[in-house]
Design a protein around this motif. Sequence first.
Motif, PDB file in Angstrom:
ATOM      1  N   LEU A 212      39.661  38.022  31.460  1.00 19.06           N
ATOM      2  CA  LEU A 212      38.780  38.511  30.499  1.00 19.06           C
ATOM      3  C   LEU A 212      38.266  40.036  30.979  1.00 19.06           C
ATOM      4  O   LEU A 212      37.459  40.615  30.320  1.00 19.06           O
ATOM      5  N   GLY A 213      39.131  40.771  31.839  1.00 20.74           N
ATOM      6  CA  GLY A 213      38.788  41.859  32.123  1.00 20.74           C
ATOM      7  C   GLY A 213      37.880  42.082  33.262  1.00 20.74           C
ATOM      8  O   GLY A 213      37.148  43.142  33.334  1.00 20.74           O
ATOM      9  N   GLY A 214      37.735  41.245  34.101  1.00 18.42           N
ATOM     10  CA  GLY A 214      36.835  41.531  35.500  1.00 18.42           C
ATOM     11  C   GLY A 214      35.631  40.987  35.191  1.00 18.42           C
ATOM     12  O   GLY A 214      34.561  41.504  35.671  1.00 18.42           O
ATOM     13  N   VAL A 215      35.168  40.196  34.024  1.00 23.82           N
ATOM     14  CA  VAL A 215      33.981  39.542  33.836  1.00 23.82           C
ATOM     15  C   VAL A 215      33.620  38.730  34.924  1.00 23.82           C
ATOM     16  O   VAL A 215      34.205  38.006  35.487  1.00 23.82           O
TER      17      VAL A 215
ATOM     18  N   ARG B 180      36.768  43.778  49.738  1.00 21.41           N
ATOM     19  CA  ARG B 180      35.982  43.678  48.507  1.00 21.41           C
ATOM     20  C   ARG B 180      36.805  43.211  47.301  1.00 21.41           C
ATOM     21  O   ARG B 180      37.775  43.767  47.267  1.00 21.41           O
ATOM     22  N   HIS B 181      36.148  42.596  46.261  1.00 26.23           N
ATOM     23  CA  HIS B 181      36.671  42.272  45.037  1.00 26.23           C
ATOM     24  C   HIS B 181      36.288  43.166  44.060  1.00 26.23           C
ATOM     25  O   HIS B 181      35.042  42.924  43.688  1.00 26.23           O
ATOM     26  N   LEU B 182      37.083  43.978  43.540  1.00 25.18           N
ATOM     27  CA  LEU B 182      36.466  44.915  42.348  1.00 25.18           C
ATOM     28  C   LEU B 182      36.568  44.596  41.068  1.00 25.18           C
ATOM     29  O   LEU B 182      37.643  43.761  40.712  1.00 25.18           O
TER      30      LEU B 182
ATOM     31  N   GLY C  33      41.782  46.199  40.289  1.00 22.33           N
ATOM     32  CA  GLY C  33      40.461  45.456  40.098  1.00 22.33           C
ATOM     33  C   GLY C  33      40.934  44.229  39.334  1.00 22.33           C
ATOM     34  O   GLY C  33      42.241  43.927  38.959  1.00 22.33           O
ATOM     35  N   ALA C  34      39.992  43.483  39.215  1.00 25.66           N
ATOM     36  CA  ALA C  34      40.270  42.037  38.380  1.00 25.66           C
ATOM     37  C   ALA C  34      40.550  42.422  37.048  1.00 25.66           C
ATOM     38  O   ALA C  34      41.612  41.207  36.574  1.00 25.66           O
ATOM     39  N   ASP C  35      40.479  43.474  36.455  1.00 25.30           N
ATOM     40  CA  ASP C  35      40.827  43.823  35.160  1.00 25.30           C
ATOM     41  C   ASP C  35      42.487  44.186  35.009  1.00 25.30           C
ATOM     42  O   ASP C  35      42.933  44.322  33.912  1.00 25.30           O
ATOM     43  N   PHE C  36      43.080  44.261  35.998  1.00 26.25           N
ATOM     44  CA  PHE C  36      44.561  44.709  36.015  1.00 26.25           C
ATOM     45  C   PHE C  36      45.538  43.781  35.695  1.00 26.25           C
ATOM     46  O   PHE C  36      45.360  42.644  36.240  1.00 26.25           O
TER      47      PHE C  36
END
Length: 485
Positions: free
Chosen positions: A167-170, A398-400, A443-446
């Motif tokens: 979902l793009g780092g939600v 960290r988790h970005l 980051g999580a959106d990648f």
Amino acid sequence: MGIVAVLVLAGAGYGWSAYHGLVSGLRTSNALAGESASLGGDTNILIMGLDSRLDENGDPLPQSIYDALHAGDQQDGGYNANVLMLLHVPADGGKATSISIPRDDYVDLAGCPDKQCKGKIKQAYGLAFDAEHKKLVAQGLADKTQLEQQSREAGRKAEIDTVRQFLGGVPVDHFAEVTLVAFFQIAQVVQPVTVCLSEDTQDSYSGANFHKGQQQINAQQAVAFVRQRRDYVHPSLNFTDLDRERRQQAFIASLAYQLKQGGAFTDPTKLQGILDVAKQNTAIDSGLDLLALAKQAANLTSGNIAFVTLPIDHFGKDPAGEDVNVVNLAQIRATVAQLLGTPTSSAPATTAAPASARPPSATVDIVNATSRNGLAAEVSQVLAAHGDTAGKATTDTRHLSHSAIYYGSGTADAATAVSSALGGLPVQPDSDVPAGHVRVVLGADFSLPATPASASVSTAPTPAPAADSGDAPSPLAGGGIPCVK
């Protein structure tokens, strides 16, 4: 449905003791420990419905339950998250949104569970469960209950990370895990439930046999109602998995409306029955503050909620020949950002320059700020194939949520080329980056752009859309009994 009950406890006049009794009996999980939270007081809750035909300890269910479920026995199902809904509750009391994620969406699986990096989004849980279970057995853990729960913790984390990434780092602030048997048991407490269908429909696979219009259904029929995804008796209805998503939404909306209208939440016996079931075959994260959530979202049962299903691009086959939903990742993330009111990256996606025109390479350092093991090394290899010099590949504590590229002196053009190779990540200078270096923070959106080697999903003709179905069904409103296919 257990959450629905909790949300109105305060309004029904129940005090702290009722909340405390619920919390003390529910199974809790630390799968979300250390994760970043939503900004501004909003709350995102991921609801996961497991396909398992076992109880929370991994034991078979009574045969009477299997007979009622009409879904096989302990040999069937598994640990797929066949239901995935993200419930977004705004801090300002505005309309909530429940986002259904089709279970067969073909995605990158966070952390490559069980060494599988792509698959159906529902599979992340089961793959991680299997990998953790094998590891624990090899380490000598023999206690069956501990094996089950520790393996489930790995599954929960992998599924949450995969959804967040997709979902793009939600941010995912909380989660609730519900098994098929828990759904059935709660339906037994609240039955009958009124539902509405636009046409007659029948399906021997799920046991569905319903007529057009409003009708009251019992618990066994409720399971069939939310599981149906085919109808060979009425093939013109053209059922797909998206229709099952719609059924789930309609059932929740109808149930919440009826419980509120019928005063069931002021009936201590019925309410206690719901809560007792919720303690048996469900789990929530240990950080979920039910009191705070009830104050924030008690109006959901009054219909202040919209149900949305994420669109798919087309139906296709994965490399193993299994049916999957092929999705447009940019469209998915833009849709979610719009629904949740979150900003999206303004950096335009660019086309990679031909090798002959590519700027001079730089030393590229990769920082993995996600939970996906080995991602930095994977990206470093991709960039090396583009002619860049591999620098350090490290993992951040960290988790970005968002990815970015930073460059030092003399590497602006190289940074732009790296951005193109990685799908158009935002680029900016940074004095902390050494001269001649580019730093990529993942980051999580990648997700890696598709390449000829990885884009191996074949396409299949999309079925002609029927009423109340299609790739992007219109939102379904709460506060009533919606009529669906």
